[in-house]
Design an enzyme around this catalytic site. Structure first.
Site, PDB file in Angstrom:
ATOM      1  CG  ASP A   1      -1.813   1.213   1.297  1.00 19.91           C
ATOM      2  OD1 ASP A   1      -2.974   1.096   0.864  1.00 19.91           O
ATOM      3  OD2 ASP A   1      -1.363   2.279   1.773  1.00 19.91           O
TER       4      ASP A   1
ATOM      5  CE1 TYR B   1       0.774   7.829   2.510  1.00 20.12           C
ATOM      6  CE2 TYR B   1       1.205   5.586   1.783  1.00 20.12           C
ATOM      7  CZ  TYR B   1       0.424   6.494   2.452  1.00 20.12           C
ATOM      8  OH  TYR B   1      -0.739   6.056   3.070  1.00 20.12           O
TER       9      TYR B   1
ATOM     10  CE  LYS C   1      -3.669   4.795   0.600  1.00 13.07           C
ATOM     11  NZ  LYS C   1      -2.249   4.480   0.692  1.00 13.07           N
TER      12      LYS C   1
ATOM     13  CG  HIS D   1      -4.507   9.748   0.465  1.00 11.45           C
ATOM     14  ND1 HIS D   1      -3.176   9.673   0.137  1.00 11.45           N
ATOM     15  CD2 HIS D   1      -4.589   9.298   1.742  1.00 11.45           C
ATOM     16  CE1 HIS D   1      -2.496   9.209   1.182  1.00 11.45           C
ATOM     17  NE2 HIS D   1      -3.327   8.976   2.164  1.00 11.45           N
TER      18      HIS D   1
ATOM     19  CG  LEU E   1       0.617  -2.006  14.725  1.00  9.04           C
ATOM     20  CD1 LEU E   1       2.059  -2.412  14.476  1.00  9.04           C
ATOM     21  CD2 LEU E   1      -0.123  -3.123  15.463  1.00  9.04           C
TER      22      LEU E   1
ATOM     23  CB  ILE F   1      -1.682  -1.718   5.370  1.00 13.53           C
ATOM     24  CG1 ILE F   1      -2.619  -0.569   5.774  1.00 13.53           C
ATOM     25  CG2 ILE F   1      -2.277  -2.481   4.194  1.00 13.53           C
ATOM     26  CD1 ILE F   1      -2.761   0.524   4.725  1.00 13.53           C
TER      27      ILE F   1
ATOM     28  CE  LYS G   1       6.611   3.238   9.106  1.00 14.59           C
ATOM     29  NZ  LYS G   1       6.935   4.584   9.527  1.00 14.59           N
ATOM     30  CB  SER G   2       7.996  -2.205  10.631  1.00 12.72           C
ATOM     31  OG  SER G   2       9.252  -2.157  11.281  1.00 12.72           O
ATOM     32  CB  VAL G   3      11.851   1.049   7.937  1.00 13.47           C
ATOM     33  CG1 VAL G   3      10.875   1.866   7.117  1.00 13.47           C
ATOM     34  CG2 VAL G   3      12.209   1.767   9.237  1.00 13.47           C
TER      35      VAL G   3
ATOM     36  NE  ARG H   1       9.402  -3.947  16.769  1.00 15.49           N
ATOM     37  CZ  ARG H   1       9.774  -2.748  17.191  1.00 15.49           C
ATOM     38  NH1 ARG H   1       9.635  -1.694  16.393  1.00 15.49           N
ATOM     39  NH2 ARG H   1      10.276  -2.610  18.392  1.00 15.49           N
TER      40      ARG H   1
ATOM     41  CG  ASN I   1       4.353  -5.951  12.102  1.00 13.35           C
ATOM     42  OD1 ASN I   1       4.300  -6.065  13.324  1.00 13.35           O
ATOM     43  ND2 ASN I   1       4.717  -4.830  11.517  1.00 13.35           N
TER      44      ASN I   1
END
Length: 278
Positions: free
Chosen positions: A46, A51, A76, A109, A191, A231, A233-235, A239, A243
């Site tokens: 996503d 972004y 979006k 969006h 989260l 959805i 998110k983590s970089v 993690r 997830n």
């Protein structure tokens, strides 16, 4: 490899219920972390024009060995690009950055009620779907009233509504309306945006019941149990994997009810009913 459950849209297409979000991920980083997500098992990615990482996502898509037909890619139309013709142009630009011929899901969006262009924007999405350039179309951050308005104006029901949703804001009324119209619910900031939700004593207590589970995994499992598309998110590679492993966690009805009871109306993002930004 574990695979995500798949949900069916009101247009007959399907979506992996657990996806990977890239909000606030820099373009160069997006290429790397989306590649890692593909390796772990994610197939649903996503992104969004605002972004600033569609090109990075596109590079990850081009570099992976995962077949395009196995992927589900969402982007979006941004607020400044709303309107019929503007949306068609914005879509072309997004597709160029992503390096794709067809898109799985295109979303409005934000509602932007003061701008009041969302009906025309929705008509542009309908046209893109008719042309076969987008498989499915939906919205983000729409209220019950706005959902009803675009349905009444066009006869076309969005396949989903992506809205801030987490245990402190479980959106039960909105989800009830969506369920009546066969609109799936997708959770952003699932989260709680790192603002302390995962330290909630009840979530910590529930996690302790499930061998080795983390509060984040408990929250993702809760979303999945409610039927939400989610959805996170983590970089961080560990993690991203953690997830994904939430798919293996099945909560008891008692624990789902306890998490539902945490709802207190806390919003970490803007209120769609009043949000107005370019």
């Amino acid at each position: 490899m574990t695979t995500s459950p798949v949900l069916t849209f009101n247009d007959g297409n399907t979506i992996p219920q657990l996806g990977y979000g890239v909000w606030q991920v820099e373009d160069e980083v997006a290429e790397k972390v989306v590649g890692q997500a593909f390796e772990v098992g994610y197939r649903h990615i996503d992104t969004a024009k605002i972004y600033g990482n569609e090109a990075g996502v596109g590079r990850a898509i081009a570099a992976t060995s995962v077949p395009r037909g196995d992927m589900f890619i969402t982007t979006k139309v941004w607020n400044a690009d709303q309107g019929y013709e503007e949306t068609l142009k914005a879509f072309d630009a997004s597709m160029e950055r992503l390096g794709l011929e067809t898109l799985d899901l295109y979303l409005i969006h934000w509602l932007q009620p003061k701008q009041n262009k969302y009906v025309d924007t929705w008509k542009a999405l309908i046209e893109l779907q008719k042309q076969g350039r987008v498989k499915s179309i939906g919205v983000c951050n729409f209220t019950v009233e706005a959902l009803q308005e675009i349905i009444d104006a066009t006869g076309v029901v969005p396949v989903l509504n992506q809205v801030e949703t987490h245990p402190y804001l479980n959106q039960s009324e909105l989800r009830a309306f969506e369920a009546k119209h066969n609109i799936l619910h997708e959770s952003w900031s699932p989260l709680g945006s790192g603002k302390g939700l995962l330290e909630d004593p009840k979530l910590v207590e529930i996690a302790a019941k499930y061998d080795g589970a983390t509060p984040a995994q408990v929250v993702i499992a809760w979303h999945l149990a409610l039927g939400n598309i989610v959805i996170p998110k983590s970089v961080t590679e560990s993690r991203i994997k953690e997830n994904w492993e939430s798919l293996d966690l099945k909560l008891s009805d008692e624990d789902i009810d306890a998490i539902n009871a945490l709802d207190n109306g806390t919003r970490y993002g803007a209120d769609p009913a009043t949000a107005d930004f370019a």
